[in-house]
Design an enzyme around this catalytic site. Structure first.
Site, mmCIF file in Angstrom:
data_model
loop_
_atom_site.group_PDB
_atom_site.id
_atom_site.type_symbol
_atom_site.label_atom_id
_atom_site.label_comp_id
_atom_site.label_asym_id
_atom_site.label_seq_id
_atom_site.Cartn_x
_atom_site.Cartn_y
_atom_site.Cartn_z
ATOM 1 N N LYS A 107 9.675 -16.508 25.365
ATOM 2 C CA LYS A 107 11.057 -16.983 25.416
ATOM 3 C C LYS A 107 11.066 -18.185 26.351
ATOM 4 O O LYS A 107 10.949 -18.044 27.569
ATOM 5 C CB LYS A 107 12.010 -15.915 25.959
ATOM 6 N N GLU B 275 4.755 -15.192 38.586
ATOM 7 C CA GLU B 275 4.570 -16.407 39.388
ATOM 8 C C GLU B 275 5.980 -16.803 39.824
ATOM 9 O O GLU B 275 6.753 -17.319 39.029
ATOM 10 C CB GLU B 275 3.878 -17.464 38.524
ATOM 11 N N LEU B 276 6.298 -16.497 41.090
ATOM 12 C CA LEU B 276 7.701 -16.578 41.523
ATOM 13 C C LEU B 276 7.926 -17.735 42.499
ATOM 14 O O LEU B 276 7.147 -18.683 42.522
ATOM 15 C CB LEU B 276 8.108 -15.212 42.105
ATOM 16 N N CYS C 131 7.312 -25.036 41.981
ATOM 17 C CA CYS C 131 7.212 -23.893 42.917
ATOM 18 C C CYS C 131 6.258 -24.206 44.056
ATOM 19 O O CYS C 131 6.284 -23.529 45.081
ATOM 20 C CB CYS C 131 6.688 -22.656 42.191
ATOM 21 N N GLU D 293 13.970 -21.934 49.199
ATOM 22 C CA GLU D 293 13.325 -22.930 48.337
ATOM 23 C C GLU D 293 14.360 -24.006 47.959
ATOM 24 O O GLU D 293 15.505 -23.673 47.648
ATOM 25 C CB GLU D 293 12.834 -22.194 47.086
HETATM 26 C C1 SIN Z 1 5.027 -24.373 39.173
HETATM 27 O O1 SIN Z 1 5.835 -25.081 39.703
HETATM 28 O O2 SIN Z 1 5.245 -23.171 39.051
HETATM 29 C C2 SIN Z 1 3.727 -24.859 38.612
HETATM 30 C C3 SIN Z 1 3.138 -25.977 39.312
HETATM 31 C C4 SIN Z 1 1.683 -26.213 38.977
HETATM 32 O O3 SIN Z 1 1.119 -25.568 38.084
HETATM 33 O O4 SIN Z 1 1.083 -27.051 39.635
#
Ligand code: SIN
Length: 463
Positions: A157, A232-233, A266, A366
């Site tokens: 999704k 992956e948070l 992230c 964040e």
């Molecule tokens: C992300 O922001 O989750 C991924 C960044 C990356 O793979 O370098």
């Protein structure tokens, strides 16, 4: 009546395309199809799975420019970053095309003459993925490629803001010969699709990239059917510049990690923690570099910083800057916006703040935007204390040419990814993922296929 997701260009609000929202019934059917096709797909031999993956990667590369333009239109990132992301996305497929052929088992010496012990690795089953808007291609292939390589079937999704790139990539997978039910997509809002994914006993694994609160609820909801999860948070990366650092390198790499994708990753550096003896030099060089960054529509060649994805993201950034300024932070550059809710575009000009302290929200949450708050330190222990004082543990960066300082920082930073004199540690061949509330499991590298595999142990007796 069919409902649609309308996709707009976040740089100018322009309507791009609409995609039908999958009904509950369609999503349930997709799950049943994915489960049904697992039986045959998991029996396809590893070399054939590898060949299909390689062809998929090649097909994507043949259409690289068109995919990148589509990505920039729906996500807003500068075209050169979209071109880079198509390569990044393809590199996961290439990597796992090779790993498909290296899913080994083992034999274990038995405790009696009459037994033999064999351990094999088998695919977990149907995998459901929920992917984010900030990397519409790479976050999908980082999940799909190891799943397909392992012999799992896959449904994704994509984010409602950016479904078009993922859909395009999946169409190309079908063109090269992946069976329709082996890799599928559904569209809809995260909550309702997530509930259908997590409640189905046919889905054996959930893989998600996105916010920590959503990750927590997916983990909770997966517990009734004991699914495998990879999460992956969020992140809140510190970037420490030590007394002896190469300041020019630190500035150049700060720009790379802080302002990539307008700060919407992230792993973006969120907290710049700089030794007090060099903070003035570092800050003035950083401000000079930031002043060169051009803000605009990602399709224009000169653009370095594209728009913020939506109003919610924009408001969060603006309120963090305001909170910091209200509490005494000084704006060195930026704190400038060009936004229109009516027209649907939201730009934040790159901003550097100094005199920041740990009680400001920008130091606690964040940011997901092009804002760089600088805080200074005296002793390394203080830098570690600031860096680790967060529930997140995804990425951390530091700059030093002293191996003792580097070793000390490496050993004391509670983060899954560490860049030492390196602001760009991501890659298909390395384990990406976080500690603490930044997630569970790793994506990329040999670790990235592990979580799509179960262990099956056979004991042969009476020999
Ligand atoms: C992300 O922001 O989750 C991924 C960044 C990356 O793979 O370098």
């Amino acid at each position: 009546m069919t409902a649609f997701i309308k996709v707009h260009n976040p740089a100018n609000g322009e309507f791009i395309q609409e995609v039908p929202i999958s009904t509950q019934d369609e999503i349930k059917k997709a799950i049943i199809k994915g489960h049904g096709s697992f039986k045959s797909w998991s029996k396809v031999n590893a070399h054939e799975r590898s060949r299909l993956l390689r062809e998929w990667a090649q097909k994507i590369q043949e259409q690289k420019e068109d995919i990148a333009v589509l990505m920039t239109k729906e996500n807003g990132k500068p075209l050169c970053e979209s071109l880079g992301e198509v390569d990044y996305a393809t590199s996961y497929i290439d990597w796992y095309a090779e790993e498909a052929k290296r899913i080994y088992g083992r034999t274990i010496p038995a405790s009696t003459e009459s037994k033999r012990i064999i351990v094999s690795r088998v695919p977990v089953g149907l995998v459901a993925a929920i992917t984010p808007w900030n990397f519409p291609a790479a976050m999908m292939t980082r999940k799909a490629a190891p799943a397909l390589a392992a012999g799992c079937t896959f449904i994704v999704k994509p984010a409602e803001e950016t479904p078009l790139t993922s859909i395009k990539l999946i169409e190309l997978a079908h063109e090269v010969g992946f069976p329709m039910d082996v890799i599928q997509y559904v569209n809809g809002d995260g909550k309702s699709v997530g509930e259908l994914f997590t409640s189905s006993p046919y889905v054996r694994k959930i893989t998600f990239t996105g916010s920590t609160p959503v990750g927590k609820s997916l983990i909770k909801n997966s517990s009734d059917t004991i699914k495998h999860v990879t999460m992956e948070l969020g992140g809140h990366a510190p970037l420490i510049v030590a007394e002896d650092a190469d300041i020019d390198l630190a500035v150049q790499q700060t720009i790379a990690t802080k302002f990539r994708n307008a700060g919407q990753t992230c792993v973006c550096a969120n907290r710049l923690i700089v030794h007090e003896s060099i903070v003035e030099t570092y800050s003035s060089k950083l401000i000079h570099a930031v002043s060169q960054l051009k803000v605009g529509n990602g399709l224009e060649k000169t653009t370095d910083i594209g728009p913020i994805i939506n109003e919610k993201g924009f408001n969060k950034i603006v309120s963090q800057i305001k909170n910091a300024v209200d509490q005494g932070a000084e704006v060195m550059i930026g704190n400038h916006f060009d936004a229109s809710s009516e027209d649907g575009y939201f730009f934040v000009y790159p901003t550097v703040l100094k005199n920041v302290n740990s009680s400001m929200t920008i130091m606690q949450e964040e940011t997901f935007g092009p804002v760089a708050p600088i805080i200074s330190f005296n002793k390394l222990e203080e830098a570690i204390e600031i860096a680790n004082s967060t529930p997140y543990g995804l990425a951390a960066y530091f700059f030093t040419n002293d191996y003792r300082t580097g070793t000390y920082l490496t050993e004391h930073l509670d983060f899954g990814i560490i860049g030492w004199n390196d602001g760009a540690p991501s890659g298909a061949h390395v384990p990406f993922g976080g500690m603490k509330e930044s997630g569970l499991g790793r994506e990329g590298g040999p670790e990235g296929i592990e979580s799509y595999l179960e262990t099956k142990y056979l004991s042969i007796g009476n020999l």
